[in-house]
Design a protein around this motif. Structure first.
Motif, short mmCIF file in Angstrom:
data_model
loop_
_atom_site.label_atom_id
_atom_site.label_comp_id
_atom_site.label_asym_id
_atom_site.label_seq_id
_atom_site.Cartn_x
_atom_site.Cartn_y
_atom_site.Cartn_z
N LEU A 165 5.49 4.67 2.00
CA LEU A 165 5.93 5.85 2.73
C LEU A 165 6.76 5.46 3.96
CD1 LEU A 165 5.92 8.91 3.10
CD2 LEU A 165 3.80 8.64 4.40
N ILE A 166 6.30 4.44 4.67
CA ILE A 166 7.04 3.96 5.84
C ILE A 166 8.42 3.47 5.44
CG2 ILE A 166 7.09 2.16 7.62
CD1 ILE A 166 4.01 2.45 7.74
N VAL A 167 8.49 2.71 4.36
CA VAL A 167 9.78 2.19 3.87
C VAL A 167 10.69 3.35 3.47
CG1 VAL A 167 10.86 0.88 2.01
CG2 VAL A 167 8.88 -0.05 3.19
N PHE A 168 10.15 4.33 2.76
CA PHE A 168 10.96 5.48 2.34
C PHE A 168 11.50 6.24 3.54
CE2 PHE A 168 11.61 9.89 1.14
CZ PHE A 168 12.40 9.75 0.01
N LEU A 169 10.65 6.53 4.51
CA LEU A 169 11.08 7.27 5.69
C LEU A 169 12.10 6.48 6.51
CD1 LEU A 169 7.69 8.84 6.84
CD2 LEU A 169 9.60 9.98 5.68
N ALA A 170 11.91 5.17 6.60
CA ALA A 170 12.88 4.34 7.34
C ALA A 170 14.23 4.32 6.63
CB ALA A 170 12.33 2.93 7.49
N LYS A 171 14.21 4.20 5.31
CA LYS A 171 15.47 4.21 4.55
C LYS A 171 16.16 5.57 4.68
CE LYS A 171 14.29 0.88 0.94
NZ LYS A 171 14.08 0.72 -0.50
N TRP A 172 15.38 6.63 4.68
CA TRP A 172 15.92 7.98 4.84
C TRP A 172 16.62 8.10 6.20
CZ3 TRP A 172 12.38 12.92 5.02
CH2 TRP A 172 13.18 14.07 5.05
N ALA A 173 15.96 7.63 7.25
CA ALA A 173 16.56 7.68 8.58
C ALA A 173 17.81 6.81 8.66
CB ALA A 173 15.54 7.23 9.63
N ILE A 174 17.76 5.63 8.07
CA ILE A 174 18.92 4.73 8.08
C ILE A 174 20.08 5.35 7.33
CG2 ILE A 174 19.75 2.50 7.22
CD1 ILE A 174 16.90 1.42 7.91
N ASN A 175 19.82 5.95 6.17
CA ASN A 175 20.90 6.58 5.40
C ASN A 175 21.48 7.77 6.16
OD1 ASN A 175 20.79 4.77 3.30
ND2 ASN A 175 19.43 6.02 2.06
N THR B 104 18.31 8.70 -0.80
CA THR B 104 17.15 7.81 -0.67
C THR B 104 16.20 8.00 -1.84
OG1 THR B 104 17.37 7.94 1.73
CG2 THR B 104 15.31 7.08 0.87
N ALA B 105 15.94 9.24 -2.21
CA ALA B 105 15.05 9.49 -3.35
C ALA B 105 15.63 8.90 -4.63
CB ALA B 105 14.81 10.99 -3.50
N LEU B 106 16.93 9.07 -4.81
CA LEU B 106 17.57 8.53 -6.00
C LEU B 106 17.53 7.01 -6.01
CD1 LEU B 106 19.31 9.17 -8.55
CD2 LEU B 106 21.27 8.77 -7.09
N LEU B 107 17.86 6.40 -4.89
CA LEU B 107 17.88 4.94 -4.83
C LEU B 107 16.49 4.33 -4.92
CD1 LEU B 107 20.68 4.20 -2.23
CD2 LEU B 107 20.73 3.85 -4.68
N SER B 108 15.48 5.09 -4.56
CA SER B 108 14.11 4.59 -4.67
C SER B 108 13.66 4.51 -6.13
CB SER B 108 13.15 5.48 -3.89
OG SER B 108 13.46 5.43 -2.52
N ALA C 232 15.94 -2.70 3.09
CA ALA C 232 14.72 -2.93 2.30
C ALA C 232 14.20 -4.34 2.51
CB ALA C 232 14.99 -2.67 0.83
N LYS C 233 15.11 -5.31 2.54
CA LYS C 233 14.70 -6.70 2.77
C LYS C 233 14.08 -6.85 4.15
CE LYS C 233 16.82 -10.18 1.08
NZ LYS C 233 17.74 -11.25 0.71
N TYR C 234 14.71 -6.24 5.15
CA TYR C 234 14.21 -6.34 6.51
C TYR C 234 12.86 -5.63 6.66
CZ TYR C 234 13.85 -5.77 11.54
OH TYR C 234 13.40 -5.78 12.81
N LEU C 235 12.74 -4.46 6.07
CA LEU C 235 11.48 -3.71 6.18
C LEU C 235 10.33 -4.44 5.50
CD1 LEU C 235 12.83 -0.11 5.58
CD2 LEU C 235 11.83 -0.99 7.69
N LYS C 236 10.60 -5.13 4.40
CA LYS C 236 9.54 -5.91 3.74
C LYS C 236 9.07 -7.03 4.65
CE LYS C 236 10.84 -5.04 -1.03
NZ LYS C 236 11.42 -5.60 -2.27
N GLN C 237 10.00 -7.68 5.33
CA GLN C 237 9.62 -8.75 6.26
C GLN C 237 8.79 -8.20 7.42
OE1 GLN C 237 13.29 -10.50 7.48
NE2 GLN C 237 13.56 -11.66 5.59
N ALA D 277 0.85 -1.19 0.00
CA ALA D 277 0.00 0.00 0.00
C ALA D 277 0.88 1.24 0.00
CB ALA D 277 -0.91 -0.01 1.22
N ASP D 278 0.25 2.37 -0.31
CA ASP D 278 0.99 3.63 -0.33
C ASP D 278 1.57 3.98 1.03
OD1 ASP D 278 0.63 4.02 -3.02
OD2 ASP D 278 -1.17 5.27 -2.77
#
Length: 133
Positions: free
Chosen positions: A7-17, A53-57, A123-128, A2-3
């Motif tokens: 958004l949660i994945v994007f924000l988490a990746k942003w924080a991790i980066n 993060t935006a680029l890698l997404s 990304a793999k962990y967040l999907k799980q 879902a959208d």
């Protein structure tokens, strides 16, 4: 997904980066500098992490658009690192405006590879995690 999950994945990746950039600036204190006279270091980490993060997404989306066949999903890490290198070089070249100072191109490569690897595993962990919710 879902959208809201995207958004949660994007924000988490942003924080991790952001954290990865902060850690790399501490480990390689003389070679990777966050901030300058007018921009605080923590803000630089968040700003540059947003760009990365935006680029890698967009990389997986572009791969699907051009119908590129990958035999191994780990190839995405290499492709992401290759995409990040010129972007990081451009960001470091504009250090007076962006606040990211990288001493030489070896560290551009090192940061690109590190961010790509961390992004892949996060990304793999967040999907799980999102599948369990």
């Amino acid at each position: 997904m879902a959208d809201s999950d995207n958004l949660i994945v994007f924000l988490a990746k942003w924080a991790i980066n952001s954290v990865v950039l902060l850690i790399l600036s501490v480990i390689f204190r003389n070679f990777v500098v966050l901030g300058n006279a007018s921009i605080a270091g923590h803000f630089v980490a968040v700003f540059v992490a947003l760009i990365l993060t935006a680029l890698l997404s967009t990389v997986p989306v572009l791969i699907r658009k051009i119908d590129f066949k990958m035999k191994d999903e780990r190839f995405l890490v290499l492709l992401s690192a290759i995409v990040l290198m010129p972007v990081l070089w451009a960001i470091k070249s504009l250090a007076i405006y962006t606040g990211l100072g990288i001493k030489n191109n070896v560290f551009v490569i090192l940061i690109s590879i590190t961010v790509a690897i961390v992004q892949y595993f996060s990304a793999k962990y967040l999907k799980q995690v999102l599948q369990k919710i």
